[in-house]
Design a protein around this motif. Sequence first.
Motif, PDB file in Angstrom:
ATOM      1  N   ALA A   1       0.833  -1.204   0.000  1.00 55.55           N
ATOM      2  CA  ALA A   1       0.000   0.000   0.000  1.00 55.55           C
ATOM      3  C   ALA A   1       0.869   1.256   0.000  1.00 55.55           C
ATOM      4  N   SER A   2       1.962   1.232   0.755  1.00 54.07           N
ATOM      5  CA  SER A   2       2.843   2.397   0.823  1.00 54.07           C
ATOM      6  C   SER A   2       3.523   2.671  -0.509  1.00 54.07           C
ATOM      7  N   LYS A   3       3.624   1.638  -1.358  1.00 52.13           N
ATOM      8  CA  LYS A   3       4.227   1.791  -2.679  1.00 52.13           C
ATOM      9  C   LYS A   3       3.214   2.255  -3.727  1.00 52.13           C
ATOM     10  N   GLY A   4       1.967   2.432  -3.323  1.00 53.81           N
ATOM     11  CA  GLY A   4       0.950   2.886  -4.260  1.00 53.81           C
ATOM     12  C   GLY A   4       0.466   1.813  -5.215  1.00 53.81           C
ATOM     13  N   LEU A   5       0.608   0.558  -4.835  1.00 55.52           N
ATOM     14  CA  LEU A   5       0.157  -0.523  -5.701  1.00 55.52           C
ATOM     15  C   LEU A   5      -1.361  -0.654  -5.637  1.00 55.52           C
ATOM     16  N   HIS A   6      -1.934  -1.135  -6.716  1.00 54.63           N
ATOM     17  CA  HIS A   6      -3.392  -1.258  -6.787  1.00 54.63           C
ATOM     18  C   HIS A   6      -3.895  -2.514  -6.087  1.00 54.63           C
ATOM     19  N   ALA A   7      -3.075  -3.550  -6.072  1.00 58.74           N
ATOM     20  CA  ALA A   7      -3.499  -4.836  -5.510  1.00 58.74           C
ATOM     21  C   ALA A   7      -2.309  -5.577  -4.944  1.00 58.74           C
ATOM     22  N   PHE A   8      -2.598  -6.476  -4.005  1.00 61.12           N
ATOM     23  CA  PHE A   8      -1.576  -7.334  -3.439  1.00 61.12           C
ATOM     24  C   PHE A   8      -2.118  -8.752  -3.369  1.00 61.12           C
ATOM     25  N   ILE A   9      -1.254  -9.721  -3.714  1.00 61.41           N
ATOM     26  CA  ILE A   9      -1.638 -11.136  -3.738  1.00 61.41           C
ATOM     27  C   ILE A   9      -0.727 -11.906  -2.793  1.00 61.41           C
ATOM     28  N   SER A  10      -1.292 -12.766  -1.993  1.00 58.68           N
ATOM     29  CA  SER A  10      -0.507 -13.716  -1.224  1.00 58.68           C
ATOM     30  C   SER A  10      -1.314 -14.994  -1.081  1.00 58.68           C
ATOM     31  N   GLY A  11      -0.784 -15.903  -0.266  1.00 57.92           N
ATOM     32  CA  GLY A  11      -1.458 -17.180  -0.155  1.00 57.92           C
ATOM     33  C   GLY A  11      -2.482 -17.231   0.954  1.00 57.92           C
ATOM     34  N   GLU A  12      -2.233 -16.495   2.024  1.00 56.07           N
ATOM     35  CA  GLU A  12      -3.082 -16.580   3.202  1.00 56.07           C
ATOM     36  C   GLU A  12      -3.657 -15.215   3.560  1.00 56.07           C
ATOM     37  N   VAL A  13      -4.472 -15.199   4.595  1.00 56.15           N
ATOM     38  CA  VAL A  13      -5.062 -13.952   5.079  1.00 56.15           C
ATOM     39  C   VAL A  13      -5.056 -13.974   6.603  1.00 56.15           C
ATOM     40  N   SER A  14      -4.787 -12.829   7.203  1.00 51.25           N
ATOM     41  CA  SER A  14      -4.874 -12.658   8.653  1.00 51.25           C
ATOM     42  C   SER A  14      -6.080 -11.772   8.977  1.00 51.25           C
ATOM     43  N   GLU A  15      -6.488 -11.770  10.208  1.00 50.70           N
ATOM     44  CA  GLU A  15      -7.634 -10.943  10.600  1.00 50.70           C
ATOM     45  C   GLU A  15      -7.389  -9.486  10.262  1.00 50.70           C
ATOM     46  N   ARG A  16      -6.185  -9.015  10.497  1.00 48.01           N
ATOM     47  CA  ARG A  16      -5.891  -7.607  10.264  1.00 48.01           C
ATOM     48  C   ARG A  16      -5.774  -7.249   8.779  1.00 48.01           C
ATOM     49  N   THR A  17      -5.627  -8.255   7.921  1.00 46.68           N
ATOM     50  CA  THR A  17      -5.479  -7.993   6.489  1.00 46.68           C
ATOM     51  C   THR A  17      -6.676  -7.238   5.941  1.00 46.68           C
ATOM     52  N   THR A  18      -7.854  -7.592   6.403  1.00 43.98           N
ATOM     53  CA  THR A  18      -9.080  -6.944   5.932  1.00 43.98           C
ATOM     54  C   THR A  18      -9.024  -5.435   6.143  1.00 43.98           C
ATOM     55  N   PHE A  19      -8.629  -5.017   7.317  1.00 46.37           N
ATOM     56  CA  PHE A  19      -8.641  -3.590   7.636  1.00 46.37           C
ATOM     57  C   PHE A  19      -7.474  -2.861   6.977  1.00 46.37           C
ATOM     58  N   SER A  20      -6.360  -3.537   6.803  1.00 45.64           N
ATOM     59  CA  SER A  20      -5.243  -2.940   6.062  1.00 45.64           C
ATOM     60  C   SER A  20      -5.673  -2.636   4.632  1.00 45.64           C
ATOM     61  N   ALA A  21      -6.378  -3.572   4.008  1.00 49.89           N
ATOM     62  CA  ALA A  21      -6.829  -3.382   2.629  1.00 49.89           C
ATOM     63  C   ALA A  21      -7.844  -2.245   2.535  1.00 49.89           C
ATOM     64  N   ARG A  22      -8.858  -2.285   3.388  1.00 46.58           N
ATOM     65  CA  ARG A  22      -9.918  -1.276   3.327  1.00 46.58           C
ATOM     66  C   ARG A  22      -9.424   0.121   3.658  1.00 46.58           C
ATOM     67  N   GLU A  23      -8.608   0.232   4.715  1.00 53.66           N
ATOM     68  CA  GLU A  23      -8.208   1.559   5.190  1.00 53.66           C
ATOM     69  C   GLU A  23      -7.082   2.177   4.376  1.00 53.66           C
ATOM     70  N   GLN A  24      -6.342   1.336   3.643  1.00 57.12           N
ATOM     71  CA  GLN A  24      -5.237   1.873   2.831  1.00 57.12           C
ATOM     72  C   GLN A  24      -5.542   1.842   1.339  1.00 57.12           C
ATOM     73  N   GLY A  25      -6.725   1.356   0.995  1.00 55.64           N
ATOM     74  CA  GLY A  25      -7.171   1.431  -0.394  1.00 55.64           C
ATOM     75  C   GLY A  25      -6.411   0.540  -1.343  1.00 55.64           C
ATOM     76  N   ILE A  26      -6.173  -0.719  -0.939  1.00 49.84           N
ATOM     77  CA  ILE A  26      -5.492  -1.655  -1.828  1.00 49.84           C
ATOM     78  C   ILE A  26      -6.281  -2.961  -1.871  1.00 49.84           C
ATOM     79  N   HIS A  27      -6.544  -3.450  -3.054  1.00 50.41           N
ATOM     80  CA  HIS A  27      -7.272  -4.700  -3.207  1.00 50.41           C
ATOM     81  C   HIS A  27      -6.382  -5.862  -2.748  1.00 50.41           C
TER      82      HIS A  27
END
Length: 247
Positions: free
Chosen positions: A183-209
Motif C-alpha cells: 500500500a505504501s508503494k501505491g500498488l493497486h493490488a496485493f496477492i498472497s497465499g493466506e489472510v490474517s484478521e488484520r489484512t481486511t482492515f489494512s486493505a480497506r483503510e489503505q485502499g489496496i485490493h
Amino acid sequence: METLLNVFLKTHVIKDYCPNGMQVEGTSNVKKIVTGVTACQELIDEAISHTADAILVHHGYFWRGEPEPLKGMKFRRIKALIENNINLYAYHLPLDVHPEVGNNTQLAALLEIDIKGSMEDGNPQSVAIWGEMSKPMSVTAFTAHIQQRLHRMPLYIDGRIFNDIKRVGWSSGGGQGFIDLAASKGLHAFISGEVSERTTFSAREQGIHYFGAGHHATERYGVKALGEWLSSNHGIDVTFIDIDNPV
C-alpha cells in the motif's frame, strides 16, 4: 544431488528458519525423484509407489520452534522415508526467491505480470515483489484471471479506491504481512497465499485490493519448475505430484 541443488538455489547466502538441502538421507544413487509442495504422508506414500529415490519439496521438516521428539506423525513420516531408503530434499526461502524457478517468479509468469523489482528497497532476495499487468484489468476480470490460472477462487477484500488493477505486488505462501508495504508503494493490488484478521482492515483503510489465493496454490509452481530444470538439464526422472490442499 544435494550439492547441485544447493549451488543452483544459492542456499549459502539465504538465512532461513529451517534447514535447506538434504533433511533425511537415503540412497546415494538418485535417478528418480518425486516433487511436491509439502512432505506430507500422502506424498511419501506416492513416492514409495513410484519407487522414487528422493522426494524434493518446498515444505520439509525441522522448523525452528517445533517440537523436537520424533514421535507420532513426524515419526511415521521419517520412518517411512528411512525404511524405503528415500532421500528428502527441502528448499524453503531459497525456492521462494530464486529468479528462475522461484515461487514468486513462477507465479508472475502464470499470472502474466511483468516483474519490476523488489518491494523491499535494496533487498534483491526479498520475498515481496511487484510488477505490472500489460493492461489494466477490472477487479472482476482480475479475480477471474487468478481463479482460471490457479484453479481456485481467491478470497477477495475490496480496497475500495482503484477501479482497475495494473500495479500489483505479491508474496507467495504466508506473505500477507507485506500488504502494508504494498500500500505504501501505491500498488493497486496485493496477492498472497493466506489472510490474517488484520489484512481486511489494512486493505480497506489503505485502499489496496487484496487477493488471498491459497498458500498451496501460490507455491505449487516453484518446486514443479525446479523438477523440470533437473529433468531438462541433468537427465533426472522427475514426477510432480500435486497433493490437494484447499489452504
